[in-house]
Design an enzyme around this catalytic site. Structure first.
Site, PDB file in Angstrom:
ATOM      1  N   GLY A 134       3.352   4.010 -10.434  1.00 23.84           N
ATOM      2  CA  GLY A 134       3.689   3.646  -8.866  1.00 23.84           C
ATOM      3  C   GLY A 134       4.205   2.337  -8.691  1.00 23.84           C
ATOM      4  N   GLY A 175       6.144  -0.734  -3.150  1.00 25.14           N
ATOM      5  CA  GLY A 175       4.823  -1.179  -2.664  1.00 25.14           C
ATOM      6  C   GLY A 175       4.257  -2.128  -3.620  1.00 25.14           C
ATOM      7  N   LYS A 226      14.828   5.364  -7.597  1.00 25.82           N
ATOM      8  CA  LYS A 226      14.079   4.157  -6.963  1.00 25.82           C
ATOM      9  C   LYS A 226      13.616   3.246  -8.110  1.00 25.82           C
ATOM     10  CE  LYS A 226      13.445   5.532  -2.609  1.00 25.82           C
ATOM     11  NZ  LYS A 226      14.595   4.987  -1.660  1.00 25.82           N
ATOM     12  N   ASP A 254       5.557  12.489 -13.296  1.00 26.83           N
ATOM     13  CA  ASP A 254       4.756  12.818 -12.283  1.00 26.83           C
ATOM     14  C   ASP A 254       3.343  12.811 -12.875  1.00 26.83           C
ATOM     15  OD1 ASP A 254       4.691  14.980  -9.436  1.00 26.83           O
ATOM     16  OD2 ASP A 254       3.000  13.950 -10.586  1.00 26.83           O
ATOM     17  N   SER A 311      -7.865   0.885  -6.094  1.00 32.41           N
ATOM     18  CA  SER A 311      -8.527   1.842  -5.393  1.00 32.41           C
ATOM     19  C   SER A 311      -8.136   1.330  -3.768  1.00 32.41           C
ATOM     20  CB  SER A 311     -10.174   1.454  -5.614  1.00 32.41           C
ATOM     21  OG  SER A 311     -10.926   2.348  -4.507  1.00 32.41           O
ATOM     22  N   TYR A 354      -8.610  11.092   1.349  1.00 28.84           N
ATOM     23  CA  TYR A 354      -8.181   9.908   0.589  1.00 28.84           C
ATOM     24  C   TYR A 354      -9.350   9.332   0.193  1.00 28.84           C
ATOM     25  CZ  TYR A 354      -5.782   5.330   0.109  1.00 28.84           C
ATOM     26  OH  TYR A 354      -5.503   4.080  -0.532  1.00 28.84           O
ATOM     27  N   LYS A 369     -10.532   8.288  -3.557  1.00 26.47           N
ATOM     28  CA  LYS A 369     -10.864   6.682  -4.146  1.00 26.47           C
ATOM     29  C   LYS A 369     -12.164   6.572  -4.504  1.00 26.47           C
ATOM     30  CE  LYS A 369      -6.573   5.049  -3.634  1.00 26.47           C
ATOM     31  NZ  LYS A 369      -5.698   4.570  -4.599  1.00 26.47           N
TER      32      LYS A 369
HETATM   33  N1  LIG Z   1      -0.633   0.047   1.345  1.00 27.04           N
HETATM   34  C1  LIG Z   1      -1.943  -0.139   1.780  1.00 27.04           C
HETATM   35  O1  LIG Z   1      -2.270  -0.276   2.878  1.00 27.04           O
HETATM   36  C2  LIG Z   1      -2.931   0.211   0.761  1.00 27.04           C
HETATM   37  C3  LIG Z   1      -2.628   0.935  -0.614  1.00 27.04           C
HETATM   38  N2  LIG Z   1      -3.494   1.022  -1.436  1.00 27.04           N
HETATM   39  C4  LIG Z   1      -3.484   1.646  -2.778  1.00 27.04           C
HETATM   40  O2  LIG Z   1      -2.296   0.986  -3.371  1.00 27.04           O
HETATM   41  C5  LIG Z   1      -1.594   1.875  -4.165  1.00 27.04           C
HETATM   42  C6  LIG Z   1      -0.117   1.675  -3.865  1.00 27.04           C
HETATM   43  O3  LIG Z   1       0.140   1.657  -2.400  1.00 27.04           O
HETATM   44  P1  LIG Z   1       1.328   1.657  -1.742  1.00 27.04           P
HETATM   45  O4  LIG Z   1       2.374   0.366  -2.566  1.00 27.04           O
HETATM   46  O5  LIG Z   1       1.138   1.283  -0.195  1.00 27.04           O
HETATM   47  O6  LIG Z   1       2.267   2.926  -2.115  1.00 27.04           O
HETATM   48  P2  LIG Z   1       3.854   3.314  -1.860  1.00 27.04           P
HETATM   49  O7  LIG Z   1       3.737   4.700  -1.081  1.00 27.04           O
HETATM   50  O8  LIG Z   1       4.635   2.162  -1.007  1.00 27.04           O
HETATM   51  O9  LIG Z   1       4.355   3.414  -3.374  1.00 27.04           O
HETATM   52  C7  LIG Z   1       3.470   4.498  -4.236  1.00 27.04           C
HETATM   53  C8  LIG Z   1       4.123   4.372  -5.547  1.00 27.04           C
HETATM   54  O10 LIG Z   1       3.355   5.507  -6.236  1.00 27.04           O
HETATM   55  C9  LIG Z   1       4.643   6.546  -7.009  1.00 27.04           C
HETATM   56  N3  LIG Z   1       3.909   7.810  -6.849  1.00 27.04           N
HETATM   57  C10 LIG Z   1       3.389   8.494  -5.815  1.00 27.04           C
HETATM   58  N4  LIG Z   1       3.395   9.678  -6.102  1.00 27.04           N
HETATM   59  C11 LIG Z   1       3.250   9.969  -7.531  1.00 27.04           C
HETATM   60  C12 LIG Z   1       3.167  10.807  -8.763  1.00 27.04           C
HETATM   61  N5  LIG Z   1       2.680  11.932  -8.165  1.00 27.04           N
HETATM   62  N6  LIG Z   1       3.512  10.530  -9.881  1.00 27.04           N
HETATM   63  C13 LIG Z   1       4.101   8.979 -10.122  1.00 27.04           C
HETATM   64  N7  LIG Z   1       4.112   8.299  -9.277  1.00 27.04           N
HETATM   65  C14 LIG Z   1       3.959   8.531  -8.114  1.00 27.04           C
HETATM   66  C15 LIG Z   1       5.715   6.131  -5.865  1.00 27.04           C
HETATM   67  O11 LIG Z   1       7.095   6.480  -6.456  1.00 27.04           O
HETATM   68  P3  LIG Z   1       7.607   8.054  -6.517  1.00 27.04           P
HETATM   69  O12 LIG Z   1       7.305   8.438  -5.121  1.00 27.04           O
HETATM   70  O13 LIG Z   1       9.008   7.859  -6.833  1.00 27.04           O
HETATM   71  O14 LIG Z   1       6.885   8.757  -7.523  1.00 27.04           O
HETATM   72  C16 LIG Z   1       5.740   4.858  -5.789  1.00 27.04           C
HETATM   73  O15 LIG Z   1       6.286   3.833  -6.693  1.00 27.04           O
HETATM   74  C17 LIG Z   1      -2.098   3.452  -4.014  1.00 27.04           C
HETATM   75  O16 LIG Z   1      -3.003   3.949  -4.754  1.00 27.04           O
HETATM   76  C18 LIG Z   1      -2.748   3.137  -2.680  1.00 27.04           C
HETATM   77  O17 LIG Z   1      -3.699   4.060  -2.362  1.00 27.04           O
HETATM   78  C19 LIG Z   1      -4.936   0.617  -1.253  1.00 27.04           C
HETATM   79  C20 LIG Z   1      -5.486   0.138   0.000  1.00 27.04           C
HETATM   80  C21 LIG Z   1      -4.237  -0.121   0.938  1.00 27.04           C
HETATM   81  C1  LIG Z   2     -20.665  -5.500   5.231  1.00 26.13           C
HETATM   82  C2  LIG Z   2     -19.354  -6.390   5.191  1.00 26.13           C
HETATM   83  C3  LIG Z   2     -18.434  -5.490   5.664  1.00 26.13           C
HETATM   84  C4  LIG Z   2     -17.178  -6.109   5.852  1.00 26.13           C
HETATM   85  C5  LIG Z   2     -15.973  -5.387   6.594  1.00 26.13           C
HETATM   86  C6  LIG Z   2     -15.495  -4.073   5.997  1.00 26.13           C
HETATM   87  C7  LIG Z   2     -14.550  -3.477   6.758  1.00 26.13           C
HETATM   88  C8  LIG Z   2     -13.903  -2.165   6.043  1.00 26.13           C
HETATM   89  C9  LIG Z   2     -13.025  -1.205   6.773  1.00 26.13           C
HETATM   90  C10 LIG Z   2     -12.059  -0.609   5.842  1.00 26.13           C
HETATM   91  C11 LIG Z   2     -10.578  -0.588   5.829  1.00 26.13           C
HETATM   92  C12 LIG Z   2     -10.174   0.422   5.069  1.00 26.13           C
HETATM   93  C13 LIG Z   2      -8.753   0.088   5.121  1.00 26.13           C
HETATM   94  C14 LIG Z   2      -8.133   1.213   3.953  1.00 26.13           C
HETATM   95  C15 LIG Z   2      -6.398   0.724   3.627  1.00 26.13           C
HETATM   96  C16 LIG Z   2      -5.741   1.987   2.779  1.00 26.13           C
HETATM   97  O1  LIG Z   2      -6.542   2.320   1.745  1.00 26.13           O
HETATM   98  C17 LIG Z   2      -4.693   2.713   3.673  1.00 26.13           C
HETATM   99  N1  LIG Z   2      -3.824   1.713   4.047  1.00 26.13           N
HETATM  100  C18 LIG Z   2      -4.156   3.696   2.642  1.00 26.13           C
HETATM  101  O2  LIG Z   2      -3.628   3.176   1.657  1.00 26.13           O
END
Ligand SMILES: NC(=O)C1=CN([C@@H]2O[C@H](COP(=O)(O)OP(=O)(O)OC[C@H]3O[C@@H](n4cnc5c(N)ncnc54)[C@H](OP(=O)(O)O)[C@@H]3O)[C@@H](O)[C@H]2O)C=CC1
Ligand SMILES: CCCCCCCCCCCCCCCC(=O)[C@@H](N)CO
Length: 330
Positions: A45, A49, A74, A96, A173, A188, A192
């Site tokens: 990935g 991002g 990309k 993939d 995660s 989701y 995770k």
């Molecule tokens: N952004 C957020 O708010 C948060 C994100 N996360 C986690 O962080 C990680 C990255 O998130 P983020 O950067 O926002 O994601 P993005 O959607 O910005 O990027 C996702 C990446 O994963 C790749 N990808 C998606 N599907 C596949 C697949 N089937 N096989 C191979 N590659 C794949 C995409 O490339 P392509 O589509 O070309 O395959 C891309 O490079 C994720 O696991 C997400 O759950 C966790 C908490 C918060």
């Molecule tokens: C005991 C102390 C607790 C402290 C505060 C805890 C608050 C929890 C809030 C959870 C927020 C979840 C964000 C998910 C982001 C994400 O994964 C999506 N953007 C998809 O990628």
């Protein structure tokens, strides 16, 4: 001083010292440092991002980086942007993660890996009745099964590596994967939560090979994926997720990479994430005896904080439904 006072004083002085020494003896696995300079960091990935930012930072710190994603165009753009900002050429492989054979081929073409970051992820938020079955399956297949595929493809090479320096397998995660069920994140979070079980079992299976596992827990992070998700996110999901403020991409990447390099099992990315990590630690490994003491002392009090949060979340849900005059039973 009465005997009882003396024994109380002695207890207050010696108990913390005893606890500190005891925990120093029992924390397992032992602390470790994972060098990344001149070593091969493989990030799934990594074309945009968090993955792309992680690749850029690792390259800037002298690692040899390979990024995996599906879309080759990309990936080329990601390669060009990293070259522009760091002058370093990263490797790109298209596959993939749901296709084990494709992943195995991509991993073999990339060569031996010292640090694996299973970062790929897809996420669609919405009430269960509004999620398509294929969306639910997609999140489980990409986020969880995809990580199994990547680990299975990488592990043999890691176990038979020539240089016996410590290596790392890290999973991206989410705070919603930290035993925090959140409105709209049923599929989701399930994907995770599964990573935690995978990571805890894997750490026991690979510790003998000096392979160290990390689970990284970002809150909402400013990426293209989050932007996309916000277009359809239920308002209640945003209200609840806002309990942990959105983080800048570079902050998350810094915490993530430092956590991997320090061999931490839990890698929270913010102070609230740290509190959440302590409150949800369960029987997870803890390499730092200082953090072990903090966990022992604070878990109970943080349970009260978590219950206050639950109260506020259900209060928001109640207000939301009351406003829509549907029946609500808390
Ligand atoms: N952004 C957020 O708010 C948060 C994100 N996360 C986690 O962080 C990680 C990255 O998130 P983020 O950067 O926002 O994601 P993005 O959607 O910005 O990027 C996702 C990446 O994963 C790749 N990808 C998606 N599907 C596949 C697949 N089937 N096989 C191979 N590659 C794949 C995409 O490339 P392509 O589509 O070309 O395959 C891309 O490079 C994720 O696991 C997400 O759950 C966790 C908490 C918060
Ligand atoms: C005991 C102390 C607790 C402290 C505060 C805890 C608050 C929890 C809030 C959870 C927020 C979840 C964000 C998910 C982001 C994400 O994964 C999506 N953007 C998809 O990628």
């Amino acid at each position: 001083m009465a005997d009882s006072d003396l024994s109380l004083h002695l207890l207050c002085v010696f108990f913390p010292i005893f606890l500190l020494v005891f925990l120093k003896l029992i924390v397992r696995p032992r602390p470790v440092n994972i060098p990344i300079k001149s070593r091969h960091v493989f990030i799934t990935g990594g074309s945009r991002g968090i993955g792309l930012a992680l690749a850029r930072q690792a390259a800037a710190e002298g690692a040899r980086v390979t990024v995996l994603a599906r879309n080759l165009e990309k990936l080329e753009e990601a390669k060009a942007s990293i070259r522009l900002s760091t002058g370093i050429d990263v490797g790109i492989v298209s596959a993939d993660v749901r296709d084990f054979d494709a992943v195995k081929k991509a991993v073999e073409s990339a060569g031996p890996i010292d640090v694996l970051v299973c970062n790929q992820g897809v996420y669609a938020s919405g009430e269960i009745e509004n999620l398509e079955v294929k969306e639910i399956k997609g999140m489980i297949d990409v986020n969880l099964i995809g990580s199994f595929n990547v680990v299975k493809a990488v592990l043999p090479g890691m176990k038979n590596r020539i240089d016996r320096k410590p290596v790392s397998i890290a999973f991206m995660s989410s705070q919603s994967g930290q035993q925090v069920g959140i409105y709209g994140y049923s599929a989701y979070a399930a994907s995770k939560f599964g990573l935690r079980g995978l990571a805890e079992a894997l750490q026991q299976e690979v510790i003998a090979d000096d392979i160290h596992v990390s689970l990284i827990f970002p809150p909402d992070t400013d990426t293209p994926g989050l932007e996309e998700e916000n277009k359809r996110r239920p308002p209640l999901t945003s209200i609840i997720a806002a309990s942990s403020p959105v983080m800048r991409l570079d902050e998350v990447v810094k915490k993530a990479l430092n956590g991997i390099k320090s061999g931490s099992f839990f890698v929270p990315c913010s102070f609230k994430g740290l509190l959440l990590s302590i409150e949800t630690v369960g029987t997870s490994p803890q390499r730092s005896y200082f953090m072990a003491i903090v966990e022992v002392i604070l878990t109970g009090a943080l349970r009260i904080v978590a219950m206050c949060l639950q109260w506020s979340w259900y209060d928001s849900i109640k207000k939301w439904h009351t406003k829509r005059s549907s029946k609500f039973v808390a």
